[in-house]
Design an enzyme around this catalytic site. Structure first.
Site, PDB file in Angstrom:
ATOM      1  N   LYS A 324       0.838  -1.211   0.000  1.00 16.71           N
ATOM      2  CA  LYS A 324       0.000   0.000   0.000  1.00 16.71           C
ATOM      3  C   LYS A 324       0.872   1.261   0.000  1.00 16.71           C
ATOM      4  CE  LYS A 324      -2.815   0.753   3.691  1.00 16.71           C
ATOM      5  NZ  LYS A 324      -2.695   2.053   4.343  1.00 16.71           N
ATOM      6  N   ARG A 329       2.845   5.972  -3.254  1.00 16.53           N
ATOM      7  CA  ARG A 329       3.972   6.806  -3.680  1.00 16.53           C
ATOM      8  C   ARG A 329       4.224   6.679  -5.181  1.00 16.53           C
ATOM      9  NH1 ARG A 329       4.163   5.603   1.682  1.00 16.53           N
ATOM     10  NH2 ARG A 329       5.447   6.857   3.083  1.00 16.53           N
ATOM     11  N   GLY A 397      -5.002   7.761   5.585  1.00 17.06           N
ATOM     12  CA  GLY A 397      -4.126   8.733   6.223  1.00 17.06           C
ATOM     13  C   GLY A 397      -2.915   9.046   5.362  1.00 17.06           C
ATOM     14  N   ARG A 425      -8.692  11.819  12.519  1.00 14.64           N
ATOM     15  CA  ARG A 425      -7.256  11.584  12.722  1.00 14.64           C
ATOM     16  C   ARG A 425      -6.460  12.895  12.715  1.00 14.64           C
ATOM     17  NH1 ARG A 425      -5.627   6.526   9.107  1.00 14.64           N
ATOM     18  NH2 ARG A 425      -3.634   6.810  10.169  1.00 14.64           N
ATOM     19  N   SER A 471       7.159   9.032  12.328  1.00  9.62           N
ATOM     20  CA  SER A 471       6.072   8.938  11.342  1.00  9.62           C
ATOM     21  C   SER A 471       6.620   9.066   9.921  1.00  9.62           C
ATOM     22  CB  SER A 471       5.029  10.034  11.568  1.00  9.62           C
ATOM     23  OG  SER A 471       4.177  10.096  10.435  1.00  9.62           O
ATOM     24  N   GLN A 473       4.783   9.041   7.361  1.00  9.44           N
ATOM     25  CA  GLN A 473       3.887   9.895   6.576  1.00  9.44           C
ATOM     26  C   GLN A 473       4.303  11.356   6.685  1.00  9.44           C
ATOM     27  OE1 GLN A 473      -0.051   8.920   7.960  1.00  9.44           O
ATOM     28  NE2 GLN A 473      -0.050   6.957   6.887  1.00  9.44           N
ATOM     29  N   ASP A 619       2.199  -1.277  11.842  1.00  9.33           N
ATOM     30  CA  ASP A 619       0.879  -1.675  11.336  1.00  9.33           C
ATOM     31  C   ASP A 619       0.550  -3.131  11.642  1.00  9.33           C
ATOM     32  OD1 ASP A 619       0.610   0.844  10.384  1.00  9.33           O
ATOM     33  OD2 ASP A 619       1.241   0.362   8.338  1.00  9.33           O
ATOM     34  N   LYS A 646      -4.539   5.509  14.767  1.00  9.18           N
ATOM     35  CA  LYS A 646      -4.630   4.910  13.430  1.00  9.18           C
ATOM     36  C   LYS A 646      -6.100   4.915  13.010  1.00  9.18           C
ATOM     37  CE  LYS A 646      -0.208   4.056  13.155  1.00  9.18           C
ATOM     38  NZ  LYS A 646       0.642   4.767  12.214  1.00  9.18           N
TER      39      LYS A 646
HETATM   40  O1  SPQ Z   1      -2.713   5.337   5.379  1.00  4.85           O
HETATM   41  P1  SPQ Z   1      -3.085   4.972   6.766  1.00  4.85           P
HETATM   42  O2  SPQ Z   1      -4.570   4.961   6.913  1.00  4.85           O
HETATM   43  O3  SPQ Z   1      -2.448   5.859   7.809  1.00  4.85           O
HETATM   44  O4  SPQ Z   1      -2.556   3.481   6.970  1.00  4.85           O
HETATM   45  C1  SPQ Z   1      -1.778   2.784   7.960  1.00  4.85           C
HETATM   46  C2  SPQ Z   1      -2.307   1.304   7.883  1.00  4.85           C
HETATM   47  O5  SPQ Z   1      -2.458   0.629   8.900  1.00  4.85           O
HETATM   48  O6  SPQ Z   1      -2.533   0.872   6.770  1.00  4.85           O
HETATM   49  C3  SPQ Z   1      -1.884   3.343   9.383  1.00  4.85           C
HETATM   50  F1  SPQ Z   1      -3.022   3.362   9.883  1.00  4.85           F
HETATM   51  O7  SPQ Z   1      -0.396   2.705   7.583  1.00  4.85           O
HETATM   52  C4  SPQ Z   1       0.544   3.798   7.644  1.00  4.85           C
HETATM   53  C5  SPQ Z   1       1.592   3.515   8.703  1.00  4.85           C
HETATM   54  O8  SPQ Z   1       1.046   3.286   9.975  1.00  4.85           O
HETATM   55  C6  SPQ Z   1       1.191   3.913   6.298  1.00  4.85           C
HETATM   56  C7  SPQ Z   1       2.441   4.730   6.318  1.00  4.85           C
HETATM   57  C8  SPQ Z   1       3.034   5.195   5.035  1.00  4.85           C
HETATM   58  O9  SPQ Z   1       2.683   4.665   3.973  1.00  4.85           O
HETATM   59  O10 SPQ Z   1       3.867   6.112   5.095  1.00  4.85           O
HETATM   60  C9  SPQ Z   1       3.112   5.033   7.496  1.00  4.85           C
HETATM   61  C10 SPQ Z   1       2.621   4.649   8.823  1.00  4.85           C
HETATM   62  O11 SPQ Z   1       1.964   5.755   9.414  1.00  4.85           O
HETATM   63  P2  SPQ Z   1       2.752   6.857  10.292  1.00  4.85           P
HETATM   64  O12 SPQ Z   1       1.670   7.662  10.946  1.00  4.85           O
HETATM   65  O13 SPQ Z   1       3.554   6.073  11.276  1.00  4.85           O
HETATM   66  O14 SPQ Z   1       3.571   7.663   9.398  1.00  4.85           O
END
Ligand code: SPQ
Length: 741
Positions: A324, A329, A397, A425, A471, A473, A619, A646
């Protein structure tokens, strides 16, 4: 509970009578009085018990009411406000709301008649109409799982707004807020234009001399397209005039598209025809697939549950869907690159599709996905176009936080929205550092929740920033913003997080410096299209790793799994617990390490999870909690407070579910203590979180009885086809769909 003394419903049509039913059925009002002109309709309302009384006089209805609902056609609402003005001048201050499909004109009438926007007036629009009308057509369930848009003004009384919100929530609706102008512009395109087109087509054909013949042979397409031409003509007359300018813009937009199609047909331009139909089909498929339950007009109340029989084992060779994080990306960088990027193995899950649709909405041509293949025709760093509407990002997210970085640097403004879960969120974690770079972003609430309003035309400056939380993200959103910033953007992280953005940027020819705990990009670099082979998602593979570990006699091979070292915490943790996992055929695909994983059952031991592995398995904790429940002894997790923000509060929701199944699971603010034991049976709530739903599915392999899991539709966000693949591997999961009661 809210309770009104006297509610005046002005107009007892479909919407007015449905709201009256909600008020009566739930005992929310002592007295409900309707005003209207059709005596028979009003009498029928009393016979049906929908209202307590009626009058033909608006003033009489309004006098003494503490809630007035203007539910008449928009063109007649002025008379309603005139009646309200009279009681207002006598010192009465009823809360007033309306249900009109147009908001600007209604607010305009209120201001004209009352001299100002009355502070207790909360304009509203339940998006729950139908072509049926009158008191008989109403239903107390009309608003269930539909959207109601409220458009309060800056001086709207907070208490009035709260009471109207509460009323609509009690009707079963989901309540949204937006400015009057946004409402009218959006509805002109999504509702008013289709009605105008349906009326126009039927009228044009009806004028033809051979109309009888035409209608006699009209097929399903004609019926589907023109159903809404059966709507109330008076109402639509009023709407057409009340939202005149936005509707004219929408017609113009449509005319341009129609002219293009006409020219393509006239010139036998089959490429143009194919492209248009293909693009439209993709958009329509996406719309029904992803937005059916979340768009402005919800189409169904279908709830998805998993019922999983106990026992069994998992065997065979399977490939789980694409990663995912990498899929998101690949669309983003592909769109910003120069040239065409071909992606294979793309995850056709709702989250990655939300990102894909967002870029289509910004003018990027994207062909596919077709069995995991997507072609993205990049527009370069400065080629995105302003989206016509807010970008809807569903449950994702990742889409919202990474897009915030990209959009903060654009010349145009944009709005990012999402579903209920995403709307809760925290987004301040990305908005605040972007503001330090010079971005202008508005969010709502203390934690800066969506919708995010991003103001275009800002010059971004590079910066050095230390993330307060680990994080990927936020790191990625800031690095992406750095592509447009002046100078260098350096991000320090408190612990290593997934580095797909850094790797992929390099794959697109962009220099990224990395060192221990930091990454840096220089602004002004260009991206060159490339090809990307998305590996299978280790986060999805994790369900089968735990399944094979806990279920006796299991032996499964998971093919082509991404084993980027920033993601392999789940393998390390399971191995520390005693799992048998072999990593085979290690190789590289598009800058990411991949391998086949063989997992065989093994007795697991409880452990204290090492802190450094937490961000590398963030995750996978829901399913690791299931492994802990099946292990001997105690498993302790600390330092994972991020799990609480999350898609659901994954600490609380997993603790609740495990306890329900008879496991000793003690939640802590930043983790959980789980004592391994026997999993019983029962019903657990996934809270709409895909990873929770799949984790309890796996738990059933070691349960004593059936596990029923509610609210599982969101599994499609990350793992489309999960239930079928799990069945194939040996888990007795049945998908049960039913209408929500
Ligand atoms: O996209 P989303 O909803 O935040 O998805 C999750 C998941 O469980 O699928 C988190 F709820 O994954 C994130 C992950 O926890 C995906 C991600 C990324 O692609 O950069 C990074 C992680 O989040 P974070 O908040 O730690 O940056």
């Amino acid at each position: 509970m809210i309770r009104w003394q006297r509610v005046a419903i002005l107009g007892l049509g479909l919407i007015g009578s449905s709201l009256a039913r909600v008020l009566k059925n739930q005992g929310l009002a002592v007295e409900v009085i309707a005003a209207g002109s059709r005596l028979a309709n009003l009498q029928r309302g009393v016979e049906l018990g929908v209202i307590d009384g009626y009058t033909h006089s608006l003033l009489e209805a309004v006098d003494g009411a503490d809630l007035v609902v203007l539910a008449m056609p928009v063109g007649s609402m002025r008379c309603g406000f005139e009646a309200i003005r009279q009681v207002w001048s006598r010192g009465q201050r009823p809360i007033v709301t309306d249900v009109g499909s147009v908001k600007g004109a209604v607010v305009g009438m209120a201001v004209e008649v009352m001299g100002e926007w009355p502070s207790t007036f909360v304009p509203g629009h339940p998006i729950a109409g139908s072509e049926r009308s009158g008191v008989e057509a109403g239903s107390a369930d009309l608003f269930r799982r539909h959207k109601v848009i409220l458009t309060p003004g800056p001086d709207t009384d907070a208490c009035a707004l709260e009471r109207i919100q509460a009323l609509w929530r009690l009707s079963g609706a989901e309540v949204l807020q937006m400015p009057v102008e946004d409402h009218d512009r959006i509805l002109a395109k999504t509702s008013h234009l289709p009605h105008i087109l349906a009326f126009s087509l039927v009228d044009s054909l009806a004028r033809e001399s051979e109309n009888l013949e035409i209608f006699r042979y009209a097929a399903g397409g004609f019926r589907d397209f023109t159903r809404i031409a059966g709507s109330d003509p008076r109402m639509w007359h009023d709407i057409a005039l009340a939202n005149r300018s936005a509707i004219l813009d929408a017609i113009q937009l449509f005319r341009v598209g129609l002219d293009r199609l006409e020219a393509a047909i006239a010139e036998c331009d089959s490429a143009a025809l194919e492209q248009t139909f293909e693009r439209a089909k993709k958009a329509r498929d996406h719309f029904s697939f992803m937005l059916a339950s979340t768009a402005y007009a919800k189409t169904g109340n279908i709830m998805t549950e998993y019922h999983v029989q106990p026992g069994g084992c998992v065997r065979g060779t399977i490939r789980v869907p694409g990663d995912k994080s990498i899929s998101h990306r690949s669309i983003m960088l592909g769109a910003l690159a120069e040239g065409m990027t071909r992606i294979e193995g793309f995850l056709e899950g709702e989250d990655a599709l939300a990102t894909l649709q967002a870029f289509r909405d910004m003018g990027v041509r994207i062909d596919g996905p077709e069995q995991g293949r997507v072609d993205v025709y990049g527009v370069g760093l400065n080629g995105l176009r302003a989206p016509e509407q807010p970008l809807y990002l569903g449950n994702s997210g990742t889409s919202m936080r990474l897009l915030s970085g990209i959009l903060a640097a654009q010349s145009f403004s944009s709005v990012l929205t999402g579903d209920d879960s995403l709307s809760r969120r925290p987004m301040e974690r990305i908005a605040a550092p972007l503001r330090l770079m010079g971005a202008r972003i508005d969010s709502t609430g203390d934690r800066g929740t969506p919708p995010l309003r991003i103001h275009g035309g800002q010059m971004l400056r590079g910066m050095e920033y230390s993330l307060p939380m680990a994080s990927a993200q936020v790191k990625s959103g800031l690095l992406l913003a750095g592509l447009w910033a002046q100078g260098a953007t350096t991000i320090h992280e408190p612990a290593p997080t997934r580095d797909h953005t850094e790797r992929m940027l390099r794959g697109f020819g962009c220099a990224v410096d990395v060192g221990p705990g930091w990454a840096r990009v220089q602004g002004g670099q260009r991206l060159q299209a490339t090809s990307i082979d998305v590996p299978a998602d280790i986060s999805s593979a994790a369900f089968f790793m735990v399944a094979a570990s806990i279920a006796p006699d299991s032996d499964i091979v998971l093919e082509h799994v991404g084993i980027n070292p920033t993601r392999t915490g789940v393998i390390d943790i399971l191995r520390l617990m005693g799992a048998r996992i072999d990593i085979m055929n290690m190789r590289e695909a598009a800058g990411e390490p991949v391998a086949d994983l063989r997992v065989q059952s093994a007795p697991l031991q409880g452990i204290e999870i090492p802190g450094h592995l937490v961000p590398l398995a963030i995750d996978e904790f829901p399913v690791l909690f299931v492994a802990a429940a099946c292990a001997q002894g105690e498993t302790i997790l600390r330092g994972a407070e991020e799990l609480r923000v999350k898609e659901s509060d994954r600490i609380q929701v997993m603790a609740d579910g495990l306890q329900k199944l008879g496991i000793e699971a003690v939640p802590m603010p930043d983790g959980m203590v789980i004592r391994g034991g026997s999993l019983g049976s029962g019903r657990v709530d996934s809270h709409g979180d895909h990873r929770i739903a799949m984790s309890f599915t796996v738990a059933a392999l070691r349960a004593e009885g059936t596990i029923e899991i509610s609210d599982c539709a969101n599994v499609a966000t990350s793992f489309p086809g999960f239930a079928q693949l799990a069945q194939r591997a040996g888990i007795a999961v049945q998908v049960v769909e039913h209408n929500e009661s």
